[in-house]
Scaffold this motif. Sequence first.
Motif, PDB file in Angstrom:
ATOM      1  N   ASP A   1       0.814  -1.222   0.000  1.00  0.00           N
ATOM      2  CA  ASP A   1       0.000   0.000   0.000  1.00  0.00           C
ATOM      3  C   ASP A   1       0.846   1.270   0.000  1.00  0.00           C
ATOM      4  O   ASP A   1       0.502   2.256  -0.665  1.00  0.00           O
ATOM      5  CB  ASP A   1      -0.934   0.012   1.222  1.00  0.00           C
ATOM      6  CG  ASP A   1      -2.118  -0.927   1.035  1.00  0.00           C
ATOM      7  OD1 ASP A   1      -2.333  -1.373  -0.108  1.00  0.00           O
ATOM      8  OD2 ASP A   1      -2.812  -1.219   2.031  1.00  0.00           O
ATOM      9  N   ARG A   2       1.942   1.276   0.740  1.00  0.00           N
ATOM     10  CA  ARG A   2       2.759   2.490   0.823  1.00  0.00           C
ATOM     11  C   ARG A   2       3.424   2.817  -0.516  1.00  0.00           C
ATOM     12  O   ARG A   2       3.864   3.939  -0.744  1.00  0.00           O
ATOM     13  CB  ARG A   2       3.830   2.361   1.907  1.00  0.00           C
ATOM     14  CG  ARG A   2       4.823   1.247   1.679  1.00  0.00           C
ATOM     15  CD  ARG A   2       5.894   1.226   2.748  1.00  0.00           C
ATOM     16  NE  ARG A   2       6.663   2.451   2.735  1.00  0.00           N
ATOM     17  CZ  ARG A   2       7.799   2.616   3.386  1.00  0.00           C
ATOM     18  NH1 ARG A   2       8.288   1.629   4.117  1.00  0.00           N
ATOM     19  NH2 ARG A   2       8.456   3.748   3.326  1.00  0.00           N
ATOM     20  N   HIS A   3       3.500   1.826  -1.399  1.00  0.00           N
ATOM     21  CA  HIS A   3       4.099   2.048  -2.718  1.00  0.00           C
ATOM     22  C   HIS A   3       3.044   2.026  -3.827  1.00  0.00           C
ATOM     23  O   HIS A   3       3.394   1.949  -5.003  1.00  0.00           O
ATOM     24  CB  HIS A   3       5.152   0.976  -3.005  1.00  0.00           C
ATOM     25  CG  HIS A   3       6.242   0.912  -1.985  1.00  0.00           C
ATOM     26  ND1 HIS A   3       7.117   1.950  -1.758  1.00  0.00           N
ATOM     27  CD2 HIS A   3       6.602  -0.067  -1.115  1.00  0.00           C
ATOM     28  CE1 HIS A   3       7.971   1.615  -0.809  1.00  0.00           C
ATOM     29  NE2 HIS A   3       7.672   0.400  -0.394  1.00  0.00           N
TER      30      HIS A   3
ATOM     31  N   GLU B   1       1.232   1.998  -9.549  1.00  0.00           N
ATOM     32  CA  GLU B   1       0.281   2.453 -10.561  1.00  0.00           C
ATOM     33  C   GLU B   1       0.961   3.373 -11.578  1.00  0.00           C
ATOM     34  O   GLU B   1       0.664   3.318 -12.778  1.00  0.00           O
ATOM     35  CB  GLU B   1      -0.890   3.164  -9.884  1.00  0.00           C
ATOM     36  CG  GLU B   1      -1.737   2.218  -9.038  1.00  0.00           C
ATOM     37  CD  GLU B   1      -2.780   2.938  -8.207  1.00  0.00           C
ATOM     38  OE1 GLU B   1      -2.728   4.198  -8.171  1.00  0.00           O
ATOM     39  OE2 GLU B   1      -3.618   2.271  -7.591  1.00  0.00           O
ATOM     40  N   GLY B   2       1.892   4.211 -11.088  1.00  0.00           N
ATOM     41  CA  GLY B   2       2.640   5.084 -12.001  1.00  0.00           C
ATOM     42  C   GLY B   2       3.498   4.282 -12.958  1.00  0.00           C
ATOM     43  O   GLY B   2       3.604   4.610 -14.150  1.00  0.00           O
ATOM     44  N   ALA B   3       4.117   3.213 -12.446  1.00  0.00           N
ATOM     45  CA  ALA B   3       4.945   2.355 -13.298  1.00  0.00           C
ATOM     46  C   ALA B   3       4.086   1.645 -14.340  1.00  0.00           C
ATOM     47  O   ALA B   3       4.494   1.504 -15.504  1.00  0.00           O
ATOM     48  CB  ALA B   3       5.684   1.325 -12.444  1.00  0.00           C
TER      49      ALA B   3
ATOM     50  N   LEU C   1      13.297   2.045  -6.694  1.00  0.00           N
ATOM     51  CA  LEU C   1      12.054   1.298  -6.565  1.00  0.00           C
ATOM     52  C   LEU C   1      11.529   0.860  -7.929  1.00  0.00           C
ATOM     53  O   LEU C   1      11.095  -0.282  -8.104  1.00  0.00           O
ATOM     54  CB  LEU C   1      11.006   2.136  -5.834  1.00  0.00           C
ATOM     55  CG  LEU C   1       9.721   1.405  -5.445  1.00  0.00           C
ATOM     56  CD1 LEU C   1      10.047   0.191  -4.576  1.00  0.00           C
ATOM     57  CD2 LEU C   1       8.783   2.338  -4.693  1.00  0.00           C
ATOM     58  N   LEU C   2      11.587   1.747  -8.913  1.00  0.00           N
ATOM     59  CA  LEU C   2      11.154   1.373 -10.264  1.00  0.00           C
ATOM     60  C   LEU C   2      12.055   0.295 -10.849  1.00  0.00           C
ATOM     61  O   LEU C   2      11.597  -0.576 -11.591  1.00  0.00           O
ATOM     62  CB  LEU C   2      11.149   2.603 -11.181  1.00  0.00           C
ATOM     63  CG  LEU C   2      10.017   3.598 -11.000  1.00  0.00           C
ATOM     64  CD1 LEU C   2      10.165   4.749 -11.987  1.00  0.00           C
ATOM     65  CD2 LEU C   2       8.665   2.927 -11.170  1.00  0.00           C
TER      66      LEU C   2
ATOM     67  N   ILE D   1       4.426   1.974 -18.418  1.00  0.00           N
ATOM     68  CA  ILE D   1       4.524   0.843 -19.350  1.00  0.00           C
ATOM     69  C   ILE D   1       3.497   0.984 -20.462  1.00  0.00           C
ATOM     70  O   ILE D   1       3.807   0.749 -21.644  1.00  0.00           O
ATOM     71  CB  ILE D   1       4.340  -0.488 -18.593  1.00  0.00           C
ATOM     72  CG1 ILE D   1       5.547  -0.754 -17.692  1.00  0.00           C
ATOM     73  CG2 ILE D   1       4.157  -1.650 -19.576  1.00  0.00           C
ATOM     74  CD1 ILE D   1       5.389  -1.959 -16.786  1.00  0.00           C
ATOM     75  N   ARG D   2       2.290   1.372 -20.095  1.00  0.00           N
ATOM     76  CA  ARG D   2       1.246   1.518 -21.123  1.00  0.00           C
ATOM     77  C   ARG D   2       1.581   2.627 -22.109  1.00  0.00           C
ATOM     78  O   ARG D   2       1.313   2.509 -23.308  1.00  0.00           O
ATOM     79  CB  ARG D   2      -0.114   1.794 -20.459  1.00  0.00           C
ATOM     80  CG  ARG D   2      -0.705   0.588 -19.738  1.00  0.00           C
ATOM     81  CD  ARG D   2      -2.174   0.817 -19.399  1.00  0.00           C
ATOM     82  NE  ARG D   2      -2.330   1.862 -18.385  1.00  0.00           N
ATOM     83  CZ  ARG D   2      -2.372   1.630 -17.075  1.00  0.00           C
ATOM     84  NH1 ARG D   2      -2.253   0.394 -16.627  1.00  0.00           N
ATOM     85  NH2 ARG D   2      -2.537   2.629 -16.228  1.00  0.00           N
TER      86      ARG D   2
END
Length: 212
Positions: free
Chosen positions: A97-99, A104-106, A126-127, A110-111
Amino acid sequence: MTGIVGDLADWMLHLDPLWVLLVVALLVFAEDAFFLGFAIPGETAAVIAGVATALDHVSLPVAIVVVVVAAILGDSVGYEVGKHFLGPKVLGRPFLDRHRHRIEGAQRLIRRRGGLAVFIGRWTALLRAMMPALAGASHMRYRTFVIWNGIGGIAWGVTFVMLGHVAGTSYHQIEKRAGHWVAIGFGVIVVLGVLLWHLRRKAAERAEERVT
């Protein structure tokens, strides 16, 4: 954090050269393979490998090859982990949850960018850990992933090993011209500067998470 990184560097630089390379390879590989970029200091390990080359502890070409290969293989394993095991149920677990906003940004990256997202993700801790698994989970074509993974692994590995090498070489030059204690002082300043940058980046990431 500062103490842990400093202790890790001191411990690694006193190992046998073969063990230095093995520890570096394992840290870089594990960071990318097992979704652990927030816990495994792969970036730090690559820099320490570079410092070790400047101190003539290990060979520069060998260190670069080891870091690059470990990074590429780690990402490849991460892709397979994501493809076969990382589904919505896992991504929805509370321990992530904390990430959540970064995951979602990653996924959005990708999309939007496809394979280029794998290269972009390589430069953030992290990415770097999440992107291979998320690429696999999103069923990115393996050929696309392999190409961008290879480009990113080579660029990242060479960059961070050379950063460590340059820092270590500067230490040697100062030691020759100005004496041992001045060189030590310079080394301390460099290390503190790198650690301050690292800690400020982590603080900024945590602040961003709280805002989000």
